[in-house]
Design a protein around this motif. Structure first.
Motif, short mmCIF file in Angstrom:
data_model
loop_
_atom_site.label_atom_id
_atom_site.label_comp_id
_atom_site.label_asym_id
_atom_site.label_seq_id
_atom_site.Cartn_x
_atom_site.Cartn_y
_atom_site.Cartn_z
N ALA A 126 -17.18 -10.79 6.11
CA ALA A 126 -15.78 -11.05 6.47
C ALA A 126 -14.87 -10.93 5.24
O ALA A 126 -15.28 -11.21 4.11
N PHE A 127 -13.62 -10.54 5.50
CA PHE A 127 -12.66 -10.40 4.41
C PHE A 127 -11.24 -10.50 4.95
O PHE A 127 -11.00 -10.34 6.15
N PHE A 128 -10.30 -10.76 4.06
CA PHE A 128 -8.88 -10.90 4.41
C PHE A 128 -8.09 -9.76 3.77
O PHE A 128 -8.22 -9.49 2.58
N ASN A 129 -7.26 -9.11 4.59
CA ASN A 129 -6.27 -8.15 4.09
C ASN A 129 -4.90 -8.80 4.26
O ASN A 129 -4.29 -8.71 5.32
N GLU A 130 -4.44 -9.45 3.22
CA GLU A 130 -3.19 -10.21 3.31
C GLU A 130 -1.97 -9.31 3.16
O GLU A 130 -1.91 -8.44 2.29
N ASN A 131 -0.99 -9.55 4.04
CA ASN A 131 0.34 -8.93 3.92
C ASN A 131 0.26 -7.40 3.79
O ASN A 131 0.95 -6.80 2.97
N VAL A 132 -0.58 -6.78 4.62
CA VAL A 132 -0.74 -5.32 4.55
C VAL A 132 0.40 -4.59 5.25
O VAL A 132 0.56 -3.38 5.09
N ALA A 133 1.18 -5.31 6.03
CA ALA A 133 2.35 -4.72 6.70
C ALA A 133 3.41 -5.81 6.84
O ALA A 133 3.12 -7.01 6.73
N SER A 134 4.63 -5.38 7.08
CA SER A 134 5.72 -6.34 7.28
C SER A 134 6.77 -5.73 8.21
O SER A 134 6.83 -4.51 8.39
N PHE A 135 7.57 -6.59 8.81
CA PHE A 135 8.65 -6.12 9.66
C PHE A 135 9.73 -7.19 9.73
O PHE A 135 9.52 -8.33 9.28
N ARG A 136 10.86 -6.82 10.29
CA ARG A 136 11.97 -7.76 10.42
C ARG A 136 12.41 -7.83 11.88
O ARG A 136 12.55 -6.81 12.55
N ILE A 137 12.59 -9.05 12.36
CA ILE A 137 13.14 -9.28 13.69
C ILE A 137 14.65 -9.48 13.55
O ILE A 137 15.10 -10.39 12.85
N PRO A 187 -10.03 -2.38 -2.35
CA PRO A 187 -10.07 -3.18 -3.58
C PRO A 187 -9.18 -4.43 -3.53
O PRO A 187 -9.44 -5.41 -4.24
N SER A 188 -8.15 -4.41 -2.70
CA SER A 188 -7.25 -5.57 -2.61
C SER A 188 -7.71 -6.59 -1.56
O SER A 188 -7.11 -7.67 -1.44
N SER A 189 -8.76 -6.26 -0.81
CA SER A 189 -9.28 -7.21 0.18
C SER A 189 -9.89 -8.42 -0.52
O SER A 189 -10.43 -8.31 -1.63
N ILE A 190 -9.81 -9.57 0.14
CA ILE A 190 -10.37 -10.80 -0.41
C ILE A 190 -11.59 -11.18 0.41
O ILE A 190 -11.48 -11.46 1.61
N ALA A 191 -12.76 -11.18 -0.22
CA ALA A 191 -13.99 -11.54 0.48
C ALA A 191 -13.93 -12.99 0.96
O ALA A 191 -13.29 -13.84 0.34
N TRP A 192 -14.59 -13.26 2.07
CA TRP A 192 -14.55 -14.59 2.68
C TRP A 192 -14.84 -15.72 1.68
O TRP A 192 -14.09 -16.70 1.62
N PRO A 193 -15.90 -15.64 0.87
CA PRO A 193 -16.18 -16.75 -0.05
C PRO A 193 -15.09 -16.94 -1.11
O PRO A 193 -14.94 -18.04 -1.66
N ASN A 194 -14.35 -15.87 -1.42
CA ASN A 194 -13.34 -15.93 -2.48
C ASN A 194 -11.95 -16.28 -1.97
O ASN A 194 -11.02 -16.43 -2.78
N TYR A 195 -11.81 -16.41 -0.66
CA TYR A 195 -10.50 -16.72 -0.10
C TYR A 195 -10.31 -18.24 -0.03
O TYR A 195 -11.13 -18.95 0.56
#
Length: 204
Positions: A126-137, A187-195
Motif C-alpha cells: 500500500a502507498f499514498f499519492n498525496e495531492n496528485v490533482a486539484s480543482f476549484r469549486i 518516487p513521490s509516493s509514500i509507502a504505508w509504513p512511512n506515512y
C-alpha cells in the motif's frame, strides 16, 4: 404585575423576536457549487481473461470528500481515518453540492504481494499519492472530476490480480487539465509504513 407592565413585557419580547428573525434572514449563506465525479467505462489495451474482464467492467471506485480533500482508495476503508462513503461504478457518474473553494485529490494505491495477513499486505503493497490533482469549486458552477480506469498494454500483474490505472483529469470553465494517475507508484509516493499523516487509521 399591572396590565401596563404586562403589555410592555409582551411588546419587548415581540421586538426581540422580530430582531432575532431579521438577523437570521440576513445571515450569509455559504456559497456552494457542484462536483460531478465522472467514472468512464473500464477499458484495456491488452486482451484479458473473460472472467477478469467481466469482473472489472462491473467494478467501481470507493471515495470520500471532507475539508477540501477528496480521497480515492484501493485499500479497505477500515484501514483509513477518513469518511469513504461513496462508491461509483465504472461507466457511471455522481454529483454533489460542495462549499466553494479549493480541493486536493489523494489516491491510496495497493500493489498485490505475497502476504499472509492484511497488515503485511498493507506494509508491503500500500502507498499514498498525496495531492496528485486539484480543482476549484466555484459558486453556482459545476466542476467535473473525470476518472478513466484503463489497463495499459505494458502493465504487468501478479497472478489473478488485475488493477486498472486510474487516470484523473479535471474539466471546468477554466479549462481541462492533463491526466494524472491516482494509483500508480512513483518516487513521490509514500509507502504505508512511512506515512504518518491523518489519513491512516491508527488504533489508540
Amino acid at each position: 404585575m399591572t396590565t401596563v407592565t404586562l403589555r410592555r413585557s409582551a411588546l419587548t419580547l415581540a421586538l426581540c423576536f422580530c430582531a432575532s428573525a431579521a438577523a437570521q434572514e440576513t445571515a450569509p449563506v455559504a456559497a456552494t457549487g457542484t462536483l460531478t465525479l465522472e467514472v468512464k467505462p473500464f477499458n484495456s489495451e491488452k486482451p484479458l481473461p473473460k472472467k477478469v474482464d467481466k469482473q472489472l467492467r462491473n467494478g467501481g471506485l470507493e471515495w470520500g470528500v471532507k475539508d477540501g480533500q477528496v480521497v480515492f482508495t484501493l485499500v479497505g476503508k477500515q484501514f483509513l481515518d477518513f469518511p469513504i462513503n461513496h462508491m461509483t461504478r465504472y461507466g457511471q457518474s455522481e454529483s454533489l453540492a460542495l462549499p466553494a473553494g479549493d480541493y486536493r485529490v489523494t489516491g491510496v494505491g495497493l500493489e498485490m504481494t505475497t502476504s499472509f495477513s492484511a497488515q503485511k499486505a498493507l506494509e508491503k503493497g500500500a502507498f499514498f499519492n498525496e495531492n496528485v490533482a486539484s480543482f476549484r469549486i466555484e459558486p453556482g458552477k459545476t466542476t467535473t472530476l473525470s476518472i478513466n480506469p484503463v489497463i495499459y498494454k505494458d502493465a504487468t500483474f501478479a497472478v489473478n490480480f488485475w488493477m486498472p490505472t486510474l487516470m484523473a483529469s479535471v474539466r471546468s470553465d477554466a479549462g481541462n487539465s492533463e491526466e494524472t494517475a491516482l494509483n500508480k507508484r512513483s518516487p513521490s509516493s509514500i509507502a504505508w509504513p512511512n506515512y504518518h499523516g491523518p489519513l491512516k487509521f491508527v488504533a489508540k
